[in-house]
Design a protein around this motif. Structure first.
Motif, PDB file in Angstrom:
ATOM      1  N   PHE A   1      24.112 -24.375 -22.802  1.00  0.00           N
ATOM      2  CA  PHE A   1      23.266 -23.907 -21.622  1.00  0.00           C
ATOM      3  C   PHE A   1      23.908 -23.501 -20.417  1.00  0.00           C
ATOM      4  CE2 PHE A   1      23.628 -26.894 -18.183  1.00  0.00           C
ATOM      5  CZ  PHE A   1      24.365 -27.621 -18.637  1.00  0.00           C
ATOM      6  N   LYS A   2      23.160 -22.643 -19.639  1.00  0.00           N
ATOM      7  CA  LYS A   2      23.727 -22.193 -18.421  1.00  0.00           C
ATOM      8  C   LYS A   2      23.170 -22.717 -17.196  1.00  0.00           C
ATOM      9  CE  LYS A   2      26.815 -19.013 -19.616  1.00  0.00           C
ATOM     10  NZ  LYS A   2      26.537 -19.021 -20.854  1.00  0.00           N
TER      11      LYS A   2
ATOM     12  N   GLU B   1      30.512 -26.007 -16.593  1.00  0.00           N
ATOM     13  CA  GLU B   1      31.164 -25.010 -17.509  1.00  0.00           C
ATOM     14  C   GLU B   1      32.332 -25.452 -18.301  1.00  0.00           C
ATOM     15  OE1 GLU B   1      32.834 -20.582 -16.334  1.00  0.00           O
ATOM     16  OE2 GLU B   1      34.080 -22.141 -15.541  1.00  0.00           O
ATOM     17  N   ILE B   2      32.399 -25.021 -19.388  1.00  0.00           N
ATOM     18  CA  ILE B   2      33.525 -25.581 -20.222  1.00  0.00           C
ATOM     19  C   ILE B   2      34.713 -24.234 -20.510  1.00  0.00           C
ATOM     20  CG2 ILE B   2      34.356 -26.281 -22.553  1.00  0.00           C
ATOM     21  CD1 ILE B   2      31.480 -27.559 -22.845  1.00  0.00           C
ATOM     22  N   LEU B   3      35.786 -24.586 -19.945  1.00  0.00           N
ATOM     23  CA  LEU B   3      36.532 -23.428 -19.695  1.00  0.00           C
ATOM     24  C   LEU B   3      37.584 -23.439 -21.056  1.00  0.00           C
ATOM     25  CD1 LEU B   3      38.055 -20.901 -18.454  1.00  0.00           C
ATOM     26  CD2 LEU B   3      39.204 -22.572 -16.878  1.00  0.00           C
TER      27      LEU B   3
ATOM     28  N   LYS C   1      29.317 -32.237 -19.099  1.00  0.00           N
ATOM     29  CA  LYS C   1      29.068 -30.818 -18.513  1.00  0.00           C
ATOM     30  C   LYS C   1      27.617 -30.913 -17.651  1.00  0.00           C
ATOM     31  CE  LYS C   1      27.546 -26.235 -20.202  1.00  0.00           C
ATOM     32  NZ  LYS C   1      27.642 -24.935 -21.037  1.00  0.00           N
ATOM     33  N   LYS C   2      26.730 -31.442 -18.436  1.00  0.00           N
ATOM     34  CA  LYS C   2      25.442 -31.405 -17.611  1.00  0.00           C
ATOM     35  C   LYS C   2      25.207 -32.359 -16.644  1.00  0.00           C
ATOM     36  CE  LYS C   2      21.384 -31.595 -20.526  1.00  0.00           C
ATOM     37  NZ  LYS C   2      20.847 -31.473 -22.068  1.00  0.00           N
TER      38      LYS C   2
ATOM     39  N   LEU D   1      34.488 -13.499 -21.470  1.00  0.00           N
ATOM     40  CA  LEU D   1      33.347 -13.984 -21.287  1.00  0.00           C
ATOM     41  C   LEU D   1      32.346 -14.466 -22.579  1.00  0.00           C
ATOM     42  CD1 LEU D   1      32.290 -11.990 -18.272  1.00  0.00           C
ATOM     43  CD2 LEU D   1      33.666 -14.293 -18.182  1.00  0.00           C
ATOM     44  N   GLU D   2      31.479 -15.192 -22.324  1.00  0.00           N
ATOM     45  CA  GLU D   2      30.901 -15.651 -23.540  1.00  0.00           C
ATOM     46  C   GLU D   2      30.263 -14.572 -24.353  1.00  0.00           C
ATOM     47  OE1 GLU D   2      26.967 -17.727 -23.725  1.00  0.00           O
ATOM     48  OE2 GLU D   2      27.755 -17.696 -25.821  1.00  0.00           O
ATOM     49  N   THR D   3      29.702 -13.637 -23.727  1.00  0.00           N
ATOM     50  CA  THR D   3      28.964 -12.536 -24.709  1.00  0.00           C
ATOM     51  C   THR D   3      30.065 -11.743 -25.293  1.00  0.00           C
ATOM     52  OG1 THR D   3      29.388 -11.377 -22.398  1.00  0.00           O
ATOM     53  CG2 THR D   3      27.270 -12.043 -22.981  1.00  0.00           C
ATOM     54  N   GLU D   4      31.306 -11.779 -24.980  1.00  0.00           N
ATOM     55  CA  GLU D   4      32.288 -10.964 -25.930  1.00  0.00           C
ATOM     56  C   GLU D   4      33.473 -11.829 -26.776  1.00  0.00           C
ATOM     57  OE1 GLU D   4      34.922  -9.877 -21.807  1.00  0.00           O
ATOM     58  OE2 GLU D   4      33.236  -8.752 -22.570  1.00  0.00           O
TER      59      GLU D   4
END
Ligand SMILES: Nc1ncnc2c1ncn2[C@@H]1O[C@H](COP(=O)(O)OP(=O)(O)OP(=O)(O)O)[C@@H](O)[C@H]1O
Ligand SMILES: [Mg+2]
Length: 502
Positions: free
Chosen positions: A258-259, A287-289, A451-452, A488-491
């Motif tokens: 979730f963002k 955020e989880i890095l 995280k939440k 990033l998450e998308t890639e």
């Protein structure tokens, strides 16, 4: 339900209906196991299922409470590990015990030294035997180097060499790959393949299910100390194996991402020292890095530097809006910056102490009684109980000794200890090492909950790429002490990460 293998390989070991009791804990409740000449038998089961206990019984570490054991068709009751070794049964333990300043040569022959006619140690003979064994499995390690200078993978190879020198027929490997990189794992597999061609019988434990078809022909599944079945590899799908191990279906391996945009918790600028090169990054809340890279990329060292364990030549660290410079791990913990070590045995836990003691160790301040210089026992118990339940540690109560828990449950104690300290930043170094598929999801859920709800920052260092991709919102790839890429998450995919890691 035991099917014949097509090669009809000889059964070397036959265990039937084994029971084992530790005090009030019944660890094994009727388990059967076969091992076959020239084959690798996987033993699968959840954390605490009894795998290590069973292996300890075969290798003479523990004695069975009841049941039957046959070795080469003879009744087999090893009194201790030496006894088992003499008969040709050798174990390579889940947590290696070889780290010391002894040389490889002395370590290999410890307790079974070869002597001259005069009774002195015959170093020359020992050296030539060792060199030959190392050559046989094509391992290039200097026999005169100290054990503690070796990597975990190399230490494991030395254990295997030991088994070869003892002329073992049965070699037990309890989670040998849990601290190995992909490359080291492949090397280990080559050695196992070679041993199979020499008709050795291998018993292999791992929570990495994708390894099983690569290296094993058969598998035995146990659940909660009971025998579920013996199967040919390929007979069950991975999902079916998991269902048999945990007694239910585990389909979603990761919680849904979730963002929610968070604020900056930590900024590291221009960090460098003898092994780190100009490191710059930022950790945000919610955020989880992830930190990806090969073994040796210096991810662990980066965070150990931040908490004051290593010298920094240059660093600007802004944490919660203020410039800080931690002098020691305790200083970092006091400021709610928590690093959860990858090495639970050496750095993480007090194995001779209780679960309760371990959970509350980093949060003693929470139990101080106001105006008095003392600790409230009731508060401590309540707190430990809370995190014990939250992390779903499998043990009868919090007074059990941490060292007696199964490997995966020790890992949960480590996480409970970290959460109990109320961190604002939590750095997980290999959070699921040795943790089974079901419990892995439980740990991911805990990380997500943090995280939440905590507005804190989370960093995950992991060699497990599916874990990095399934869990993290952003990934930094490191190589030889430098950050080579932000993804990033998308890639995010394995190829992209590996491209910048190698
Ligand atoms: N020396 C001991 N004293 C008391 N209980 C023990 C001891 N050794 C093991 N147990 C208990 O026996 C059970 C089985 O533990 P075991 O270590 O065999 O599990 P495992 O299948 O190897 O799990 P993991 O995958 O986490 O390593 C656990 O409940 C554990 O706490
Ligand atoms: Mg175990």
């Amino acid at each position: 339900m035991i099917k014949e293998h097509k090669n009809k390989n000889l059964k070397i070991l036959r265990l039937k209906n084994i029971f084992k009791k530790f005090g009030d804990v019944m660890a094994l409740k009727g388990v059967s196991l076969n091992s076959y000449e020239g084959l690798c038998m996987a033993v699968l089961g959840e954390n605490g299922a009894g795998k290590s206990t069973l292996m300890n019984i075969i290798s003479g570490v523990h004695q069975k409470t009841s049941g039957e054991m046959l070795y080469l068709n003879q009744e087999y009751i090893p009194k201790n590990t030496k006894d088992a070794e003499k008969l040709g049964v050798v174990i390579i333990h889940q947590e290696l015990n070889t780290v010391n300043d002894m040389t490889v040569l002395d370590n290999v022959f410890l307790g079974s030294e070869i002597r001259t006619n005069l009774g002195t140690i015959n170093y020359k003979k020992q050296l030539s035997i060792l060199k030959e064994a190392l050559q046989e499995i094509e391992i290039n390690i200097d026999p005169m180097i100290e054990m503690n200078k070796l990597s975990v993978a190399e230490q494991q190879m030395i254990e295997i060499t030991k088994a070869i020198i003892r002329d073992a027929k049965v070699i037990i490997m309890d989670e040998p790959t849990s601290s190995l990189s992909n490359k080291e794992t492949l090397k280990l597999f080559e050695v196992i393949k070679k041993m199979k061609t020499q008709n050795k019988s291998i018993i292999y434990i791992s929570h990495r299910l994708q390894e099983i078809p690569v290296i094993c022909e058969r598998m035995t599944i146990i659940r909660d100390g009971t025998f579920i079945g013996e199967y040919l590899v390929g007979e069950l799908s991975e999902d079916e194996i998991i269902a048999k191990m945990v007694g239910r279906n585990v389909t979603e391996k990761f919680p849904a991402k979730f963002k929610k945009p968070g604020q900056k918790i930590l900024e590291v600028r221009a960090l460098s020292n003898s092994f780190l090169k100009n490191i710059n990054f930022q950790v945000n809340s919610n955020e989880i890095l992830g930190f990806a890279g090969l073994v040796g990329a210096k991810r662990t060292e980066l965070f150990k530097t931040l908490i004051g364990l290593y010298q920094k030549d240059n660093l600007e660290m802004i944490y919660l809006g203020k410039e800080v410079n931690f002098k020691s791990p305790n200083h970092a913990i006091r400021k709610n910056f928590y690093y959860v070590t990858e090495d639970r045995k050496l750095e993480g836990l007090h194995l001779n102490e209780s679960i309760k003691f371990n959970i509350s160790l980093s949060s003693i301040d929470k139990f101080k009684v106001k105006f008095l210089n003392s600790i409230s026992n009731a508060k401590e118990i309540k707190n430990s109980q809370f995190y014990f339940q939250k992390t779903l540690i499998k043990a009868p109560d919090i007074d059990r000794i941490a060292g007696n828990l199964s490997g995966g449950n020790q890992q949960k104690v480590l996480i409970a200890k970290a959460l109990s300290a109320n961190p604002k930043i939590i750095v997980f170094d290999e959070p699921t090492r040795g943790v089974d598929v079901g419990a892995r999801r439980e740990i991911y859920d805990l990380i997500y909950e943090f995280k939440k709800n905590n507005n804190g920052g989370i960093v995950v260092i992991s060699n497990d790429l599916p874990e990095i991709i399934g869990l993290c919102d952003r990934v930094l790839v490191m190589k030889k002490g430098a950050i080579t890429k932000e993804i990033l998450e998308t890639e995010m995919d394995q190829e992209t990460i590996l491209r910048y890691a190698i």
